[in-house]
Design an enzyme around this catalytic site. Structure first.
Site, mmCIF file in Angstrom:
data_model
loop_
_atom_site.group_PDB
_atom_site.id
_atom_site.type_symbol
_atom_site.label_atom_id
_atom_site.label_comp_id
_atom_site.label_asym_id
_atom_site.label_seq_id
_atom_site.Cartn_x
_atom_site.Cartn_y
_atom_site.Cartn_z
ATOM 1 N N HIS A 139 0.841 -1.203 0.000
ATOM 2 C CA HIS A 139 0.000 0.000 0.000
ATOM 3 C C HIS A 139 0.880 1.258 0.000
ATOM 4 O O HIS A 139 0.657 2.187 -0.787
ATOM 5 C CB HIS A 139 -0.904 -0.029 1.235
ATOM 6 C CG HIS A 139 -1.605 1.263 1.500
ATOM 7 N ND1 HIS A 139 -2.891 1.506 1.084
ATOM 8 C CD2 HIS A 139 -1.198 2.395 2.137
ATOM 9 C CE1 HIS A 139 -3.245 2.726 1.455
ATOM 10 N NE2 HIS A 139 -2.228 3.278 2.099
ATOM 11 N N GLU A 140 1.889 1.301 0.886
ATOM 12 C CA GLU A 140 2.765 2.481 0.967
ATOM 13 C C GLU A 140 3.537 2.696 -0.333
ATOM 14 O O GLU A 140 3.701 3.830 -0.791
ATOM 15 C CB GLU A 140 3.744 2.324 2.138
ATOM 16 C CG GLU A 140 3.087 2.293 3.509
ATOM 17 C CD GLU A 140 2.295 3.551 3.811
ATOM 18 O OE1 GLU A 140 2.714 4.633 3.367
ATOM 19 O OE2 GLU A 140 1.249 3.447 4.478
ATOM 20 N N HIS B 284 1.600 4.500 -2.941
ATOM 21 C CA HIS B 284 1.642 5.964 -2.871
ATOM 22 C C HIS B 284 2.811 6.508 -3.703
ATOM 23 O O HIS B 284 2.685 7.525 -4.380
ATOM 24 C CB HIS B 284 1.798 6.417 -1.417
ATOM 25 C CG HIS B 284 0.538 6.315 -0.614
ATOM 26 N ND1 HIS B 284 -0.649 6.867 -1.008
ATOM 27 C CD2 HIS B 284 0.287 5.718 0.590
ATOM 28 C CE1 HIS B 284 -1.585 6.635 -0.100
ATOM 29 N NE2 HIS B 284 -1.042 5.910 0.869
ATOM 30 N N GLU C 47 -5.686 6.948 -0.783
ATOM 31 C CA GLU C 47 -5.668 5.746 0.049
ATOM 32 C C GLU C 47 -6.355 4.581 -0.658
ATOM 33 O O GLU C 47 -5.857 3.452 -0.650
ATOM 34 C CB GLU C 47 -6.349 6.018 1.396
ATOM 35 C CG GLU C 47 -5.570 6.946 2.308
ATOM 36 C CD GLU C 47 -4.162 6.459 2.567
ATOM 37 O OE1 GLU C 47 -3.994 5.282 2.943
ATOM 38 O OE2 GLU C 47 -3.223 7.253 2.379
#
Length: 427
Positions: A335-336, A339, A367
């Site tokens: 997920h990070e 970004h 997100e």
């Protein structure tokens, strides 16, 4: 006629009084709006006493109730601290606190041999006194938050001595950054002419980028211990995942966040071809000091480096299994990294120069996009379970008032994220 007469009288007032009144009115309007939103969310905390059916299979009633009570206490604290802050600011304006502090700064400068022509020097003394006042008036609130609320709900790991030492260190480090940067900014404003605001904006942008770059390497280690993630399966899998999306990973660190709190987190930093990943020890199930103490209670040998802290930590958090399995850690990192791959960091920096509310709305969208990116990496199932564990570890409340959530939450509520992941979650 009465209303129009009042308006005419208002506009006949001196400009400085109109500006003064407008500032107070705006400040209290924002405060009332924020309080209105907070009360809507507080009503959710009070009335939602049962686990929603959608979460029945993934959240037990005990965790839900702990989360509800934790958020209620935080909401009460936020109300009173916010009210105090607003009243304090109003009194400072009404009784001329800012002009008084400026005159006091001038007197201190005079004692040191600096006359009125040393505006920048006087401004720096003013900033020092203002931040000192803010730190002292905020200290009781910070103490209460740490040693009453966080302690009550099992998150605080600090002693009073550690807290005070940390507070003093933070103040000193802040001044070492704030005062030189402010002096340069004031000098730019002084010599900038008609276009000073452009030069000042560019300067603050550059400073922001520099601070983001050096924070983890030179500032954060002043407060917490950073150690390289040991060689092993987790590190290998992180490196493989980073390589698969061309993320220029150079180092992976574990930060000893458990010294101050049992909350967990992970982030990456760095520019260009020098990226680092930082994992909180509380995020890692195999690394968490709290879990090591549970093992000790079960008859297992603790790590030597944990022996000094084990009694204190056991007294604060009993049998609280914490953190994520390696697969779930990888999903959180997926997920990070989403970004980064989707350019969210740069976009956030740009948007933050516009409007904070727009940033919140955009951040929520980011997100969901980062969650979707983790799905593409095949991590949907593990991210799903990791989000549930992190929400449980941090006593996050999964139900939110829609208006409060839209205004305040840069991260969507748990339920919304789980629903988005569930649509294509691997089984």
């Amino acid at each position: 006629m009465g209303m129009w007469a009042s308006l005419d009288a208002l506009w006949e007032m001196p400009a400085e009084k109109r500006i003064f009144g407008a500032v107070l009115l705006f400040s209290w309007t924002v405060y009332v709006w924020e309080t209105f939103l907070a009360q809507r969310q507080r009503r959710i905390y009070k009335t939602t006493t049962q686990v929603p059916p959608e979460l029945g299979q993934i959240m037990d009633s005990e965790t839900f109730e702990k989360s509800r009570l934790y958020q209620l206490d935080k909401s009460t604290f936020s109300f009173w601290s916010g009210l105090y802050s607003e009243i304090e600011g109003t009194l400072i304006l009404l009784f001329g606190g800012i002009p008084y502090l400026w005159r006091l700064s001038g007197r201190f400068c005079g004692y040191a041999g600096f006359g009125p022509e040393y505006e920048i020097t006087q401004s720096l003394v003013f900033l020092l006194l203002a931040t000192l006042f803010s730190a002292l008036t905020g200290l009781p609130w910070s103490l209460y938050n740490t040693f009453v609320i966080e302690e009550k709900h099992g998150f605080n790991q600090q002693t009073l001595g550690f807290f005070m030492k940390d507070a003093i260190k933070k103040f000193v480090v802040t001044q070492c950054i704030l005062l030189p940067v402010s002096s340069l900014l004031l000098y730019i404003i002084k010599i900038g002419g008609d276009y000073f605001f452009i030069y000042a904006w560019l300067f603050t942008l550059v400073v922001s980028l520099v601070l983001v770059t050096i924070y983890a390497d030179y500032i954060a280690p002043l407060f917490d211990k950073f150690t390289p993630l040991p060689e092993g399966k987790l590190k290998e899998e992180i490196e493989v995942m980073a390589k698969s999306i061309d993320f220029p990973l150079t180092k992976v660190y574990v930060v000893e966040g458990s010294k101050r709190s049992s909350h967990s987190n992970a982030y990456f930093y760095g520019f260009f071809k020098n990226k680092r990943i930082v994992l909180f020890d509380t995020l890692l199930e195999e690394y968490s000091v709290l879990n090591k103490d549970i093992q000790e209670d079960s008859g297992m040998e603790p790590r030597k480096e944990d022996e000094g802290n084990s009694e204190e930590i056991k007294a604060k958090v009993k049998n609280k299994k914490q953190g994520c399995k390696n697969e779930e850690v990888l999903a959180v990192l997926g997920h990070e990294l989403g970004h980064w791959k989707l350019g969210h960091t740069v976009k956030n920096i740009i948007i933050s120069q516009v409007l904070s509310f727009c940033l919140t709305v955009l951040s929520r969208r980011f997100e969901f996009q980062a969650d979707a990116f983790a799905k593409k990496l095949g991590k949907a199932k593990d991210l799903y379970s990791a989000l549930i564990k992190l929400n449980k570890d941090n006593l996050g409340f999964p139900v939110s008032d829609w208006l409060f959530s839209m205004w305040h939450y840069s991260h969507p509520p748990l339920l919304e994220r789980l629903q988005a992941l569930k649509s294509t979650k691997q089984h």
